[in-house]
Design a protein around this motif. Structure first.
Motif, PDB file in Angstrom:
ATOM      1  N   ASP A 100      -3.482 -69.865 -79.179  1.00 47.95           N
ATOM      2  CA  ASP A 100      -2.425 -70.342 -78.279  1.00 47.95           C
ATOM      3  C   ASP A 100      -1.048 -69.911 -78.769  1.00 47.95           C
ATOM      4  O   ASP A 100      -0.200 -69.473 -77.991  1.00 47.95           O
ATOM      5  CB  ASP A 100      -2.479 -71.868 -78.164  1.00 47.95           C
ATOM      6  N   THR A 106       0.694 -70.783 -72.985  1.00 51.43           N
ATOM      7  CA  THR A 106      -0.504 -70.661 -73.810  1.00 51.43           C
ATOM      8  C   THR A 106      -1.745 -70.624 -72.937  1.00 51.43           C
ATOM      9  O   THR A 106      -1.706 -70.981 -71.760  1.00 51.43           O
ATOM     10  CB  THR A 106      -0.634 -71.847 -74.791  1.00 51.43           C
ATOM     11  N   TRP A 107      -2.844 -70.217 -73.541  1.00 53.06           N
ATOM     12  CA  TRP A 107      -4.115 -70.187 -72.815  1.00 53.06           C
ATOM     13  C   TRP A 107      -4.522 -71.596 -72.404  1.00 53.06           C
ATOM     14  O   TRP A 107      -4.963 -71.826 -71.281  1.00 53.06           O
ATOM     15  CB  TRP A 107      -5.189 -69.560 -73.706  1.00 53.06           C
ATOM     16  N   SER A 108      -4.341 -72.553 -73.301  1.00 56.55           N
ATOM     17  CA  SER A 108      -4.707 -73.950 -73.007  1.00 56.55           C
ATOM     18  C   SER A 108      -3.890 -74.499 -71.846  1.00 56.55           C
ATOM     19  O   SER A 108      -4.413 -75.204 -70.972  1.00 56.55           O
ATOM     20  CB  SER A 108      -4.518 -74.820 -74.246  1.00 56.55           C
TER      21      SER A 108
END
Length: 279
Positions: A232, A250-252
């Motif tokens: 992230d 971020t990916w999250s």
């Protein structure tokens, strides 16, 4: 700041296209439909006033819409930009939006209009009503909504054509059309499409998910929170340092935005047609 208005008749796919634009440009989604439904669910004064109008298939008054939109814009002055979904819908709203943008020292960059025939619009909305259970997805209300769109919303497009920021996109393509084009037999699904081209700039290579997070050998592996946190942060630095549309993401965060709301409700019916999920 990048600001986009997304137009199209009911059922044209504005919600689906909004997801792509929001993800790509990290825009703040301003959906009049979502905002109004939130007001109705919270039983606010504006929500109760709008509820009876929406149930009859009418357009909510400029006064109500503008109050909700202005609050949303002024509460988020530092975002990368706005994606307006379902706004502006009248000439008055168009002029008001210009004023709101001027307050932020910015302007609307483009208007994207998804074109769809009335017949296809009715078909899509009736099918959606079978799945969603939305009270406004019945034939009487749908016809009223299309009538309102023609009479009050379509003239707004000329306003933006004159400004030179109008762009038209065919909204009639469906997953069934792709299936027919590819001559796919039963039990074969088009899971994704790959678009090839030469980038206008020279972007850095985007960091990919570590193999340890996505490859499971012999049995499912528990999520490694430390590895995910490192990825992230790596992705956040990539977005912050790339040449255009810089942002912290971020990916999250992207996954949270994706799964928090309903997406592609038409897929279940398509799976039935292709011989899947028939029970």
């Amino acid at each position: 700041m990048l600001n986009i208005a997304l137009f199209g008749p009911p059922g044209a796919g504005k919600g689906t296209q909004s997801e792509f634009l929001i993800q790509e440009y990290n825009l703040y989604h301003v959906s009049t439909g979502d905002l109004l439904r939130r007001e109705i669910a919270n039983k606010t004064r504006l929500g109760l006033e709008a509820q009876s109008i929406i149930a009859a298939g009418g357009l909510v008054s400029d006064e109500i819409i503008v109050q909700i939109i202005e609050k949303t814009i002024t509460d988020n002055p530092n975002c990368n930009g706005f994606l307006f979904d379902g706004f502006p819908r009248t000439y008055i709203q168009s002029y008001i939006l210009e004023g709101l943008m001027l307050k932020l020292n910015t302007s609307l960059n483009c208007l994207i209009s998804l074109e769809l025939s009335e017949e296809e619009s009715v078909k899509r909305l009736l099918n959606r009503g079978k799945i969603s259970g939305r009270s406004d997805d019945n034939e009487t209300v749908i016809c009223n909504r299309l009538k309102e769109y023609k009479e009050k919303t379509l003239p707004v497009l000329q306003f933006y054509k004159d400004k030179g920021i109008y762009h038209e996109v065919d909204g009639a393509r469906s997953i069934e059309a792709v299936t027919e084009l590819l001559e796919l037999p039963k039990h074969v699904l088009p899971l994704f499409g790959l678009c090839l081209g030469w980038p206008a700039d020279n972007p850095d290579i985007k960091p990919r998910l570590p193999a340890s997070l996505v490859v499971h050998e012999n049995q499912y592996q528990p999520l490694n929170s430390d590895v995910l946190a490192q990825y992230d942060e790596q992705l956040a630095q990539y977005y912050l340092t790339r040449g255009s549309n810089t942002r912290r993401d971020t990916w999250s965060d992207h996954i949270r935005r994706t799964i928090i709301k309903e997406s592609r409700p038409f897929i279940l019916e398509y799976l039935h047609k292709q011989g899947w999920a028939t029970r």
